[in-house]
Design a protein around this motif. Structure first.
Motif, PDB file in Angstrom:
ATOM      1  N   ALA A  90       9.677  -6.172  -8.466  1.00  0.00           N
ATOM      2  CA  ALA A  90      10.454  -7.406  -8.330  1.00  0.00           C
ATOM      3  C   ALA A  90      11.398  -7.337  -7.143  1.00  0.00           C
ATOM      4  CB  ALA A  90      11.237  -7.662  -9.614  1.00  0.00           C
ATOM      5  N   GLN A  91      11.994  -6.170  -6.919  1.00  0.00           N
ATOM      6  CA  GLN A  91      12.915  -6.016  -5.799  1.00  0.00           C
ATOM      7  C   GLN A  91      12.176  -6.066  -4.461  1.00  0.00           C
ATOM      8  OE1 GLN A  91      15.039  -2.167  -4.400  1.00  0.00           O
ATOM      9  NE2 GLN A  91      16.480  -3.094  -5.836  1.00  0.00           N
ATOM     10  N   MET A  92      11.003  -5.474  -4.417  1.00  0.00           N
ATOM     11  CA  MET A  92      10.252  -5.400  -3.169  1.00  0.00           C
ATOM     12  C   MET A  92       9.627  -6.731  -2.780  1.00  0.00           C
ATOM     13  SD  MET A  92      10.306  -2.351  -1.752  1.00  0.00           S
ATOM     14  CE  MET A  92       8.830  -2.413  -0.749  1.00  0.00           C
ATOM     15  N   LEU A 145       7.591  11.374  -2.461  1.00  0.00           N
ATOM     16  CA  LEU A 145       9.027  11.360  -2.169  1.00  0.00           C
ATOM     17  C   LEU A 145       9.291  10.909  -0.742  1.00  0.00           C
ATOM     18  CD1 LEU A 145      11.989  12.036  -2.775  1.00  0.00           C
ATOM     19  CD2 LEU A 145      11.481  14.424  -2.209  1.00  0.00           C
ATOM     20  N   VAL A 146       8.542  11.457   0.198  1.00  0.00           N
ATOM     21  CA  VAL A 146       8.727  11.081   1.608  1.00  0.00           C
ATOM     22  C   VAL A 146       8.418   9.604   1.825  1.00  0.00           C
ATOM     23  CG1 VAL A 146       7.898  11.460   3.958  1.00  0.00           C
ATOM     24  CG2 VAL A 146       8.275  13.419   2.440  1.00  0.00           C
ATOM     25  N   LEU A 147       7.300   9.153   1.273  1.00  0.00           N
ATOM     26  CA  LEU A 147       6.911   7.749   1.449  1.00  0.00           C
ATOM     27  C   LEU A 147       7.897   6.798   0.782  1.00  0.00           C
ATOM     28  CD1 LEU A 147       3.026   7.891   0.926  1.00  0.00           C
ATOM     29  CD2 LEU A 147       4.272   7.607   3.070  1.00  0.00           C
ATOM     30  N   SER A 148       8.511   7.236  -0.325  1.00  0.00           N
ATOM     31  CA  SER A 148       9.438   6.353  -1.044  1.00  0.00           C
ATOM     32  C   SER A 148      10.645   5.981  -0.202  1.00  0.00           C
ATOM     33  CB  SER A 148       9.892   7.006  -2.355  1.00  0.00           C
ATOM     34  OG  SER A 148      10.773   8.099  -2.107  1.00  0.00           O
ATOM     35  N   ARG A 149      10.986   6.808   0.750  1.00  0.00           N
ATOM     36  CA  ARG A 149      12.142   6.513   1.603  1.00  0.00           C
ATOM     37  C   ARG A 149      11.851   5.410   2.612  1.00  0.00           C
ATOM     38  NH1 ARG A 149      15.542   7.482  -1.588  1.00  0.00           N
ATOM     39  NH2 ARG A 149      17.074   7.167   0.080  1.00  0.00           N
ATOM     40  N   PHE A 150      10.569   5.029   2.726  1.00  0.00           N
ATOM     41  CA  PHE A 150      10.196   3.951   3.643  1.00  0.00           C
ATOM     42  C   PHE A 150      10.039   2.610   2.927  1.00  0.00           C
ATOM     43  CE2 PHE A 150       8.771   7.829   5.745  1.00  0.00           C
ATOM     44  CZ  PHE A 150       9.220   7.632   7.048  1.00  0.00           C
ATOM     45  N   LEU A 151      10.300   2.595   1.624  1.00  0.00           N
ATOM     46  CA  LEU A 151      10.179   1.349   0.877  1.00  0.00           C
ATOM     47  C   LEU A 151      11.386   0.464   1.159  1.00  0.00           C
ATOM     48  CD1 LEU A 151       8.898   2.607  -2.606  1.00  0.00           C
ATOM     49  CD2 LEU A 151       7.566   1.501  -0.803  1.00  0.00           C
ATOM     50  N   TYR A 204       0.825  -1.211   0.000  1.00  0.00           N
ATOM     51  CA  TYR A 204       0.000   0.000   0.000  1.00  0.00           C
ATOM     52  C   TYR A 204       0.858   1.259   0.000  1.00  0.00           C
ATOM     53  CZ  TYR A 204      -3.755  -3.264   0.749  1.00  0.00           C
ATOM     54  OH  TYR A 204      -4.630  -4.299   0.577  1.00  0.00           O
ATOM     55  N   CYS A 205       2.017   1.178   0.628  1.00  0.00           N
ATOM     56  CA  CYS A 205       2.944   2.299   0.591  1.00  0.00           C
ATOM     57  C   CYS A 205       3.425   2.523  -0.849  1.00  0.00           C
ATOM     58  CB  CYS A 205       4.132   2.023   1.510  1.00  0.00           C
ATOM     59  SG  CYS A 205       5.353   3.355   1.581  1.00  0.00           S
ATOM     60  N   MET A 206       3.714   1.437  -1.547  1.00  0.00           N
ATOM     61  CA  MET A 206       4.209   1.547  -2.918  1.00  0.00           C
ATOM     62  C   MET A 206       3.120   2.052  -3.862  1.00  0.00           C
ATOM     63  SD  MET A 206       6.478  -1.278  -4.868  1.00  0.00           S
ATOM     64  CE  MET A 206       6.946  -1.108  -6.593  1.00  0.00           C
ATOM     65  N   VAL A 207       1.884   1.611  -3.649  1.00  0.00           N
ATOM     66  CA  VAL A 207       0.764   2.121  -4.451  1.00  0.00           C
ATOM     67  C   VAL A 207       0.623   3.626  -4.255  1.00  0.00           C
ATOM     68  CG1 VAL A 207      -1.755   2.122  -4.683  1.00  0.00           C
ATOM     69  CG2 VAL A 207      -0.517  -0.040  -4.568  1.00  0.00           C
ATOM     70  N   ALA A 208       0.723   4.074  -3.007  1.00  0.00           N
ATOM     71  CA  ALA A 208       0.618   5.507  -2.718  1.00  0.00           C
ATOM     72  C   ALA A 208       1.772   6.280  -3.342  1.00  0.00           C
ATOM     73  CB  ALA A 208       0.591   5.730  -1.205  1.00  0.00           C
ATOM     74  N   VAL A 209       2.984   5.736  -3.256  1.00  0.00           N
ATOM     75  CA  VAL A 209       4.167   6.398  -3.814  1.00  0.00           C
ATOM     76  C   VAL A 209       4.002   6.641  -5.305  1.00  0.00           C
ATOM     77  CG1 VAL A 209       6.595   6.036  -4.410  1.00  0.00           C
ATOM     78  CG2 VAL A 209       5.814   5.620  -2.082  1.00  0.00           C
ATOM     79  N   PHE A 210       3.628   5.598  -6.051  1.00  0.00           N
ATOM     80  CA  PHE A 210       3.574   5.738  -7.504  1.00  0.00           C
ATOM     81  C   PHE A 210       2.330   6.495  -7.972  1.00  0.00           C
ATOM     82  CE2 PHE A 210       6.981   2.746  -7.316  1.00  0.00           C
ATOM     83  CZ  PHE A 210       7.724   3.013  -8.457  1.00  0.00           C
ATOM     84  N   THR A 211       1.234   6.354  -7.261  1.00  0.00           N
ATOM     85  CA  THR A 211       0.054   7.146  -7.625  1.00  0.00           C
ATOM     86  C   THR A 211       0.359   8.629  -7.468  1.00  0.00           C
ATOM     87  OG1 THR A 211      -1.461   5.378  -6.955  1.00  0.00           O
ATOM     88  CG2 THR A 211      -2.376   7.587  -7.150  1.00  0.00           C
TER      89      THR A 211
END
Length: 405
Positions: free
Chosen positions: A335-337, A391-397, A223-230
């Protein structure tokens, strides 16, 4: 086929994949179809435009709805099904007489076909090149994004020469045949290929545990990744979908002149897919994503303040390239995640971010233009704010490794 033989054969597979993606990218040429359809049948602009929304939604939802079927199909068979739906829908559109038929043939059937083809191809290129996933993903998304550049003039020429109905039939047959031929050059990697070709970081335990679709959607990282890319795609969607009206309202461009820059921004989108994707192999996926976000924020803030024509055009091109960059790193980052084993079904689920961004971006642009008396400033600033959040959320991936790191 052994690993060494396939490592040479994969370049042929990649070329076939790019050819298939170029055909599947026909949807980006919609803008040249809309007015001829309106002229031919006399249907309302908004009613005809809805067909494009339907096909985008169907293409992004197909992997979710038919995920269990796609998971059981080989790559080649999945493309075969997609080719029949995609080409068949376009061919049938050549016989339409009512608006609902446009929705059914072009919107639903053809859209579902793209949903079978494109996500499968993007997952496939990452499986082909686990050692250069950014480059492979960038090439695949660039080929798909070239639709507006290649097929817009081709479709316009066909419609001018043989008429709208016959153009749909010819294109439907052409895409079906070309994609079917391309599918026969596809081959799945042999056992052990991923492990042999994977980068050293993955071999040493730095990659994610392999999670299937059901396991992936139960993680917070999904869900974090969905939010990041959206959040990251909204700015690009605004530019790509609204380029012509933006230029007409902001710079008083004539429609013909604005159309030229629609193609220019499409080229920026395509170039961004390859350039950012290739850079990700050197900088790393998360670092590349951060860089894309920074340029995306910069382009939106400058657009909100810019008055000079050249600066506006440059910023719009930059935003379009950032959209391409987001598209190019989505597959390898998935794939990495969540691991490469189930990348086909997992990317199919992650592909929904394009649909979400496509629902948000145009709505933001038209709403703020109406409220602002023709100004898009509010839309640009909102897109910039969303990019900051992304950007902020991407640092938590962080991939969850088999060691639990």
């Amino acid at each position: 086929m052994d690993v060494q033989t396939f490592s040479r054969r994969r370049w042929v597979c990649l070329c076939a994949t790019l050819l298939i993606c170029v055909c599947a990218g026909f949807g980006y040429a919609w803008s040249v179809l809309q007015n001829p359809i309106i002229t031919r049948f006399g249907w309302a602009d908004s009613g005809v435009a809805l067909a494009y929304t339907i096909t985008v939604v169907c293409s992004t939802m197909a992997p979710l709805i038919f995920g269990s079927i796609i998971r059981r199909l080989s790559t080649r068979l999945c493309v075969l099904v997609g080719a029949i739906l995609f080409g068949g829908g376009l061919f049938a559109a050549g016989f339409m007489q009512q608006l609902w038929q446009l929705y059914l043939f072009y919107g639903i059937i053809s859209g579902l076909g793209v949903g079978f083809i494109y996500p499968s191809m993007m997952a496939y290129v990452v499986r082909l090149f686990p050692d250069r996933s950014g480059m492979a993903s960038g090439l695949g998304t660039a080929a798909y994004g070239s639709g507006a550049i290649l097929w817009a003039p081709a479709a316009a020429a066909l419609m001018g020469g043989i008429g709208l109905d016959s153009a749909f039939r010819v294109l439907g047959l052409l895409f079906t045949v070309v994609i079917l031929i391309g599918s026969f050059f596809l081959a799945d990697p042999p056992e052990g290929f991923q492990q042999t070709m994977a980068p050293a970081a993955q071999k040493s335990g730095g990659s994610a545990s392999d999670l299937n679709r059901g396991q992936m959607v139960r993680t917070g990282q999904f869900y974090c990744m969905v939010a990041v890319f959206t959040c990251g795609l909204v700015a690009g969607v605004i530019i790509i979908s609204q380029a012509s009206p933006i230029l007409q309202y902001s710079l008083d461009y004539a429609p013909a002149r604005a159309a030229v820059f629609v193609s220019v921004f499409a080229a920026c989108n395509m170039a961004g897919r390859f350039l950012w994707g290739s850079l990700s192999d050197k900088l790393g996926l998360r670092n590349t994503a951060s860089a894309v976000f920074v340029f995306c924020i910069l382009s939106m803030v400058l657009l909100a303040a810019a008055k000079q024509e050249v600066l506006i055009l440059v910023c719009m091109g930059l935003a379009a390239s950032c959209y391409g960059g987001m598209a190019s790193i989505l597959t390898p980052l998935t794939a990495q995640m969540f691991g490469p084993r189930y990348i086909t079904e997992n990317y199919g689920v992650m592909y929904v971010v394009f649909g979400l961004a496509s629902l948000i971006g145009p709505s933001l642009a038209t709403s703020f233009r109406t409220l602002g008396g023709g100004s898009y400033t509010g839309a640009y600033l909102t897109a910039a704010a969303l990019a900051v959040v992304g950007l902020v959320l991407s640092r938590f991936l962080r991939p969850k490794t088999s060691k639990g790191v």
